[in-house]
Scaffold this motif. Structure first.
Motif, PDB file in Angstrom:
ATOM      1  N   THR A 202       0.824  -1.210   0.000  1.00 45.33           N
ATOM      2  CA  THR A 202       0.000   0.000   0.000  1.00 45.33           C
ATOM      3  C   THR A 202       0.863   1.267   0.000  1.00 45.33           C
ATOM      4  O   THR A 202       0.569   2.222  -0.723  1.00 45.33           O
ATOM      5  CB  THR A 202      -0.946   0.016   1.209  1.00 45.33           C
ATOM      6  OG1 THR A 202      -0.201  -0.164   2.421  1.00 45.33           O
ATOM      7  CG2 THR A 202      -1.981  -1.098   1.102  1.00 45.33           C
ATOM      8  N   LEU A 203       1.934   1.270   0.789  1.00 45.79           N
ATOM      9  CA  LEU A 203       2.808   2.448   0.841  1.00 45.79           C
ATOM     10  C   LEU A 203       3.616   2.611  -0.439  1.00 45.79           C
ATOM     11  O   LEU A 203       3.971   3.724  -0.827  1.00 45.79           O
ATOM     12  CB  LEU A 203       3.739   2.362   2.049  1.00 45.79           C
ATOM     13  CG  LEU A 203       3.054   2.523   3.409  1.00 45.79           C
ATOM     14  CD1 LEU A 203       4.024   2.225   4.544  1.00 45.79           C
ATOM     15  CD2 LEU A 203       2.473   3.930   3.553  1.00 45.79           C
ATOM     16  N   GLY A 204       3.903   1.495  -1.103  1.00 44.35           N
ATOM     17  CA  GLY A 204       4.590   1.582  -2.391  1.00 44.35           C
ATOM     18  C   GLY A 204       3.733   2.294  -3.424  1.00 44.35           C
ATOM     19  O   GLY A 204       4.187   3.217  -4.112  1.00 44.35           O
ATOM     20  N   PHE A 205       2.475   1.885  -3.516  1.00 45.67           N
ATOM     21  CA  PHE A 205       1.571   2.526  -4.472  1.00 45.67           C
ATOM     22  C   PHE A 205       1.224   3.951  -4.064  1.00 45.67           C
ATOM     23  O   PHE A 205       0.894   4.783  -4.915  1.00 45.67           O
ATOM     24  CB  PHE A 205       0.304   1.692  -4.654  1.00 45.67           C
ATOM     25  CG  PHE A 205       0.449   0.611  -5.692  1.00 45.67           C
ATOM     26  CD1 PHE A 205       0.248   0.886  -7.032  1.00 45.67           C
ATOM     27  CD2 PHE A 205       0.823  -0.670  -5.330  1.00 45.67           C
ATOM     28  CE1 PHE A 205       0.404  -0.094  -7.995  1.00 45.67           C
ATOM     29  CE2 PHE A 205       0.976  -1.663  -6.283  1.00 45.67           C
ATOM     30  CZ  PHE A 205       0.770  -1.375  -7.624  1.00 45.67           C
ATOM     31  N   ALA A 206       1.299   4.232  -2.755  1.00 44.24           N
ATOM     32  CA  ALA A 206       1.030   5.594  -2.288  1.00 44.24           C
ATOM     33  C   ALA A 206       2.058   6.589  -2.808  1.00 44.24           C
ATOM     34  O   ALA A 206       1.823   7.800  -2.799  1.00 44.24           O
ATOM     35  CB  ALA A 206       0.999   5.626  -0.762  1.00 44.24           C
ATOM     36  N   GLN A 207       3.196   6.091  -3.290  1.00 44.78           N
ATOM     37  CA  GLN A 207       4.222   6.973  -3.854  1.00 44.78           C
ATOM     38  C   GLN A 207       3.908   7.407  -5.284  1.00 44.78           C
ATOM     39  O   GLN A 207       4.607   8.253  -5.854  1.00 44.78           O
ATOM     40  CB  GLN A 207       5.586   6.272  -3.839  1.00 44.78           C
ATOM     41  CG  GLN A 207       6.144   6.017  -2.461  1.00 44.78           C
ATOM     42  CD  GLN A 207       7.605   5.602  -2.509  1.00 44.78           C
ATOM     43  OE1 GLN A 207       8.358   6.006  -3.392  1.00 44.78           O
ATOM     44  NE2 GLN A 207       8.022   4.779  -1.553  1.00 44.78           N
ATOM     45  N   SER A 208       2.845   6.864  -5.861  1.00 45.79           N
ATOM     46  CA  SER A 208       2.517   7.115  -7.276  1.00 45.79           C
ATOM     47  C   SER A 208       2.513   8.586  -7.683  1.00 45.79           C
ATOM     48  O   SER A 208       3.027   8.939  -8.759  1.00 45.79           O
ATOM     49  CB  SER A 208       1.166   6.478  -7.616  1.00 45.79           C
ATOM     50  OG  SER A 208       1.216   5.073  -7.474  1.00 45.79           O
ATOM     51  N   PRO A 209       1.949   9.504  -6.871  1.00 45.19           N
ATOM     52  CA  PRO A 209       1.978  10.923  -7.283  1.00 45.19           C
ATOM     53  C   PRO A 209       3.394  11.469  -7.466  1.00 45.19           C
ATOM     54  O   PRO A 209       3.589  12.479  -8.146  1.00 45.19           O
ATOM     55  CB  PRO A 209       1.265  11.637  -6.125  1.00 45.19           C
ATOM     56  CG  PRO A 209       0.388  10.594  -5.513  1.00 45.19           C
ATOM     57  CD  PRO A 209       1.181   9.320  -5.625  1.00 45.19           C
ATOM     58  N   GLY A 210       4.380  10.781  -6.890  1.00 43.76           N
ATOM     59  CA  GLY A 210       5.762  11.229  -6.979  1.00 43.76           C
ATOM     60  C   GLY A 210       6.333  11.192  -8.377  1.00 43.76           C
ATOM     61  O   GLY A 210       7.403  11.754  -8.631  1.00 43.76           O
ATOM     62  N   ILE A 211       5.624  10.550  -9.315  1.00 44.84           N
ATOM     63  CA  ILE A 211       6.117  10.527 -10.700  1.00 44.84           C
ATOM     64  C   ILE A 211       6.165  11.944 -11.269  1.00 44.84           C
ATOM     65  O   ILE A 211       6.949  12.246 -12.176  1.00 44.84           O
ATOM     66  CB  ILE A 211       5.228   9.604 -11.571  1.00 44.84           C
ATOM     67  CG1 ILE A 211       5.931   9.271 -12.894  1.00 44.84           C
ATOM     68  CG2 ILE A 211       3.861  10.225 -11.822  1.00 44.84           C
ATOM     69  CD1 ILE A 211       5.231   8.185 -13.690  1.00 44.84           C
ATOM     70  N   LEU A 212       5.350  12.835 -10.701  1.00 46.53           N
ATOM     71  CA  LEU A 212       5.346  14.234 -11.154  1.00 46.53           C
ATOM     72  C   LEU A 212       6.607  14.973 -10.739  1.00 46.53           C
ATOM     73  O   LEU A 212       6.878  16.072 -11.232  1.00 46.53           O
ATOM     74  CB  LEU A 212       4.115  14.962 -10.585  1.00 46.53           C
ATOM     75  CG  LEU A 212       2.747  14.487 -11.087  1.00 46.53           C
ATOM     76  CD1 LEU A 212       1.638  15.248 -10.380  1.00 46.53           C
ATOM     77  CD2 LEU A 212       2.637  14.663 -12.595  1.00 46.53           C
ATOM     78  N   ARG A 213       7.379  14.378  -9.856  1.00 47.09           N
ATOM     79  CA  ARG A 213       8.627  15.023  -9.442  1.00 47.09           C
ATOM     80  C   ARG A 213       9.602  15.191 -10.599  1.00 47.09           C
ATOM     81  O   ARG A 213      10.509  16.023 -10.535  1.00 47.09           O
ATOM     82  CB  ARG A 213       9.288  14.197  -8.337  1.00 47.09           C
ATOM     83  CG  ARG A 213       8.633  14.312  -6.977  1.00 47.09           C
ATOM     84  CD  ARG A 213       9.338  13.438  -5.971  1.00 47.09           C
ATOM     85  NE  ARG A 213       8.955  13.746  -4.602  1.00 47.09           N
ATOM     86  CZ  ARG A 213       9.455  13.123  -3.531  1.00 47.09           C
ATOM     87  NH1 ARG A 213      10.354  12.161  -3.692  1.00 47.09           N
ATOM     88  NH2 ARG A 213       9.055  13.465  -2.321  1.00 47.09           N
ATOM     89  N   ALA A 214       9.422  14.402 -11.645  1.00 45.79           N
ATOM     90  CA  ALA A 214      10.286  14.533 -12.821  1.00 45.79           C
ATOM     91  C   ALA A 214      10.171  15.926 -13.425  1.00 45.79           C
ATOM     92  O   ALA A 214      11.103  16.418 -14.066  1.00 45.79           O
ATOM     93  CB  ALA A 214       9.922  13.471 -13.858  1.00 45.79           C
ATOM     94  N   LEU A 215       9.022  16.584 -13.207  1.00 38.40           N
ATOM     95  CA  LEU A 215       8.814  17.934 -13.735  1.00 38.40           C
ATOM     96  C   LEU A 215       9.506  18.991 -12.886  1.00 38.40           C
ATOM     97  O   LEU A 215       9.441  20.180 -13.198  1.00 38.40           O
ATOM     98  CB  LEU A 215       7.314  18.234 -13.810  1.00 38.40           C
ATOM     99  CG  LEU A 215       6.481  17.279 -14.682  1.00 38.40           C
ATOM    100  CD1 LEU A 215       5.011  17.661 -14.636  1.00 38.40           C
ATOM    101  CD2 LEU A 215       6.989  17.269 -16.116  1.00 38.40           C
ATOM    102  N   GLY A 216      10.161  18.528 -11.816  1.00 34.19           N
ATOM    103  CA  GLY A 216      10.888  19.461 -10.969  1.00 34.19           C
ATOM    104  C   GLY A 216      12.053  20.117 -11.688  1.00 34.19           C
ATOM    105  O   GLY A 216      12.598  21.123 -11.207  1.00 34.19           O
ATOM    106  N   ALA A 217      12.438  19.572 -12.822  1.00 33.41           N
ATOM    107  CA  ALA A 217      13.552  20.145 -13.589  1.00 33.41           C
ATOM    108  C   ALA A 217      13.135  21.357 -14.405  1.00 33.41           C
ATOM    109  O   ALA A 217      13.992  22.067 -14.961  1.00 33.41           O
ATOM    110  CB  ALA A 217      14.128  19.070 -14.521  1.00 33.41           C
ATOM    111  N   ILE A 218      11.829  21.622 -14.490  1.00 34.52           N
ATOM    112  CA  ILE A 218      11.359  22.769 -15.268  1.00 34.52           C
ATOM    113  C   ILE A 218      11.716  24.071 -14.538  1.00 34.52           C
ATOM    114  O   ILE A 218      11.345  24.241 -13.369  1.00 34.52           O
ATOM    115  CB  ILE A 218       9.833  22.708 -15.474  1.00 34.52           C
ATOM    116  CG1 ILE A 218       9.453  21.421 -16.223  1.00 34.52           C
ATOM    117  CG2 ILE A 218       9.342  23.929 -16.237  1.00 34.52           C
ATOM    118  CD1 ILE A 218       7.960  21.239 -16.390  1.00 34.52           C
TER     119      ILE A 218
END
Length: 217
Positions: free
Chosen positions: A134-150
């Protein structure tokens, strides 16, 4: 809802038994048939981002979803590395994955210890694997962190994704530990967060220099 296999009383909206993992649907299909066969990792990640409580119940009971949860952790670690590439370098990607996996395993153990051993509710029945999934899947929103390079807005997106992950973790903890109180789930997350951040800080201190060396070679 009572499980037909072990007679455990589950939450009315539960899809799987919190004890034995038996499907609580009327057709009696096994967890692997009702979840793994019908829901891809992408579908599950989208539902996790939507804070879908049924998704967290599903992966909690589906033991075959552990590999998917691990893959989510790796994907998010890569996204985080991409978002912070300007400060961590290429070597930071490798180190970030290692620390991400280790942090996920430690975080699941920490939440299990606090939530299931120190302050459980009367209905709490959980093990490390259920929390890891459950905690692994809870990290799913973190995929947006890739946009932190903008440039300019990257740090805002990175921060929003991090807060989103934290909220998803509260939902995951509530469902995995069979809590009826969201405040109890928040308390578990807050109690463990400082210890988790200390673990992550030590891990980066130990492995960070290795990542910088790899980036220079």
């Amino acid at each position: 809802m009572k499980c037909s296999t072990c007679s455990n009383e589950n939450n009315p909206d539960a899809l799987f038994c919190g004890i034995c993992g038996t499907s609580l649907s009327s057709n009696g299909d096994s967890p692997s048939m009702t979840s793994e066969g019908n829901h891809s990792i992408v579908e599950r990640m989208i539902k996790a981002c939507r804070l879908n409580v049924h998704l967290f119940e599903e992966v909690e009971a589906d033991t075959s979803a552990t590999k998917q949860a691990l893959l989510v952790v790796v994907i998010v670690a890569l996204a985080t590395g991409i978002g912070t590439l300007s400060t961590t370098g290429i070597g930071g990607l490798f180190v970030g994955i290692v620390i991400g996996i280790g942090g996920w395993a430690f975080w699941a153990w920490l939440v299990y210890f606090i939530g299931a051993k120190l302050i459980p509710s009367d209905s709490t029945h959980a093990d490390w694997g259920q929390l890891a999934r459950t905690l692994g899947f809870a990290q799913s929103p973190g995929i947006l962190r890739a946009l932190g390079a903008i440039p300019g807005i990257g740090i805002i997106i990175f921060s929003v994704a991090s807060i989103w992950m934290l909220v998803a973790m509260v939902v995951a903890v509530r469902q995995a530990l069979d809590y009826t109180s969201t405040m109890r789930a928040i308390a578990v997350v807050l109690l463990g967060f400082i210890k988790f951040m200390l673990f992550m800080s030590i891990a980066y201190d130990l492995l960070g220099p290795i990542g910088r060396m790899k980036g220079q070679t």
